[in-house]
Scaffold this motif. Sequence first.
Motif, PDB file in Angstrom:
ATOM      1  N   SER A   1       0.986  -1.225  -0.279  1.00 43.98           N
ATOM      2  CA  SER A   1       0.039   0.171   0.173  1.00 43.98           C
ATOM      3  C   SER A   1       0.801   1.256  -0.026  1.00 43.98           C
ATOM      4  O   SER A   1       2.151   1.349   0.688  1.00 43.98           O
ATOM      5  CB  SER A   1      -0.863   0.087   1.175  1.00 43.98           C
ATOM      6  N   GLN A   2       0.326   2.218  -0.811  1.00 45.93           N
ATOM      7  CA  GLN A   2       1.174   3.313  -0.629  1.00 45.93           C
ATOM      8  C   GLN A   2       0.887   4.467   0.482  1.00 45.93           C
ATOM      9  O   GLN A   2       1.605   5.292   0.918  1.00 45.93           O
ATOM     10  CB  GLN A   2       0.733   4.362  -1.981  1.00 45.93           C
ATOM     11  N   VAL A   3       0.436   3.853   1.308  1.00 45.64           N
ATOM     12  CA  VAL A   3       0.125   4.635   2.736  1.00 45.64           C
ATOM     13  C   VAL A   3       0.686   3.660   3.792  1.00 45.64           C
ATOM     14  O   VAL A   3       0.429   4.108   5.061  1.00 45.64           O
ATOM     15  CB  VAL A   3      -1.429   4.655   3.208  1.00 45.64           C
ATOM     16  N   GLU A   4       1.498   2.720   3.491  1.00 42.92           N
ATOM     17  CA  GLU A   4       2.116   1.818   4.625  1.00 42.92           C
ATOM     18  C   GLU A   4       3.022   2.947   5.329  1.00 42.92           C
ATOM     19  O   GLU A   4       3.852   3.671   4.558  1.00 42.92           O
ATOM     20  CB  GLU A   4       3.008   0.879   4.042  1.00 42.92           C
ATOM     21  N   GLY A   5       3.107   2.927   6.437  1.00 44.11           N
ATOM     22  CA  GLY A   5       4.056   3.555   7.273  1.00 44.11           C
ATOM     23  C   GLY A   5       3.299   4.873   7.768  1.00 44.11           C
ATOM     24  O   GLY A   5       3.789   5.727   8.586  1.00 44.11           O
ATOM     25  N   ILE A   6       2.130   5.103   7.137  1.00 48.43           N
ATOM     26  CA  ILE A   6       1.442   6.562   7.406  1.00 48.43           C
ATOM     27  C   ILE A   6       0.095   5.961   8.260  1.00 48.43           C
ATOM     28  O   ILE A   6      -0.171   6.503   9.379  1.00 48.43           O
ATOM     29  CB  ILE A   6       1.072   7.248   6.223  1.00 48.43           C
ATOM     30  N   PHE A   7      -0.536   4.964   7.647  1.00 46.07           N
ATOM     31  CA  PHE A   7      -1.848   4.490   8.345  1.00 46.07           C
ATOM     32  C   PHE A   7      -1.503   2.859   8.641  1.00 46.07           C
ATOM     33  O   PHE A   7      -0.624   2.231   7.651  1.00 46.07           O
ATOM     34  CB  PHE A   7      -3.005   4.413   7.372  1.00 46.07           C
ATOM     35  N   ASP A   8      -2.020   2.212   9.617  1.00 41.75           N
ATOM     36  CA  ASP A   8      -1.886   0.765   9.843  1.00 41.75           C
ATOM     37  C   ASP A   8      -2.767   0.121   8.960  1.00 41.75           C
ATOM     38  O   ASP A   8      -3.912   0.402   8.642  1.00 41.75           O
ATOM     39  CB  ASP A   8      -2.213   0.615  11.448  1.00 41.75           C
ATOM     40  N   PRO A   9      -2.471  -1.201   8.738  1.00 42.24           N
ATOM     41  CA  PRO A   9      -3.175  -2.062   7.990  1.00 42.24           C
ATOM     42  C   PRO A   9      -4.309  -2.546   8.739  1.00 42.24           C
ATOM     43  O   PRO A   9      -4.224  -2.383   9.978  1.00 42.24           O
ATOM     44  CB  PRO A   9      -2.106  -3.291   7.813  1.00 42.24           C
ATOM     45  N   PRO A  10      -5.307  -3.281   8.252  1.00 39.30           N
ATOM     46  CA  PRO A  10      -5.278  -3.931   7.075  1.00 39.30           C
ATOM     47  C   PRO A  10      -5.757  -2.952   5.964  1.00 39.30           C
ATOM     48  O   PRO A  10      -6.295  -1.893   6.137  1.00 39.30           O
ATOM     49  CB  PRO A  10      -6.270  -5.281   7.332  1.00 39.30           C
TER      50      PRO A  10
END
Length: 192
Positions: free
Chosen positions: A53-62
């Motif tokens: 995901s391009q938002v990894e590190g900004i927003f938590d999964p899933p």
Amino acid sequence: MENQKRPRILCLHGYRTSGQILKKSIFSRWPETVTQKLDLVFLDGQCPARGKSQVEGIFDPPYYEWFQSNEDYTEYRNFEECIEYIEDYMLKNGPFDGVLGFSQGAMLAAVLPGMQAQRVALEKISKIKFVILISGAIFRGMKYGTPKLAFHAFSKPIDCPSLHIIGFLEARKHYSARGFCQPCFDSSPKRT
């Protein structure tokens, strides 16, 4: 005004994000004077993300996707199942007045009223009264294909108001189904 019913809006997140991420984004950026007047319901896509995901590190999964495509966006997988999933959710949790979509979710939100009008999908739910499209694109863009079910979604005028929200920098880019940007025009003056 306080007794007036708030419009109920189904919110569809972007590619490889989630309903929770869209919710955080909207409630942190939109004025409370707007959000308190809306009944926003956030749904996760039915497909777990099949890549980074391009938002990894900004927003938590899933992270989730609504549907998948091949690399040149000419063939789509899980699109029909996605529409059935959304319709089923709307039946069980509705009624909804409108649909809001961001990025890949905006592509979906854009075709829903047309598919409903063509009677190829969403026949069991109330007519979608409006759509809000944020940073969206259209199937059958400059080089993209269209899922078979959505092929005729824009073949006739659609009686459904829409609000399109596009940021300053987005106006200079074309968004694909995967949310990646590609320049779509040269801003230099043209000679005729």
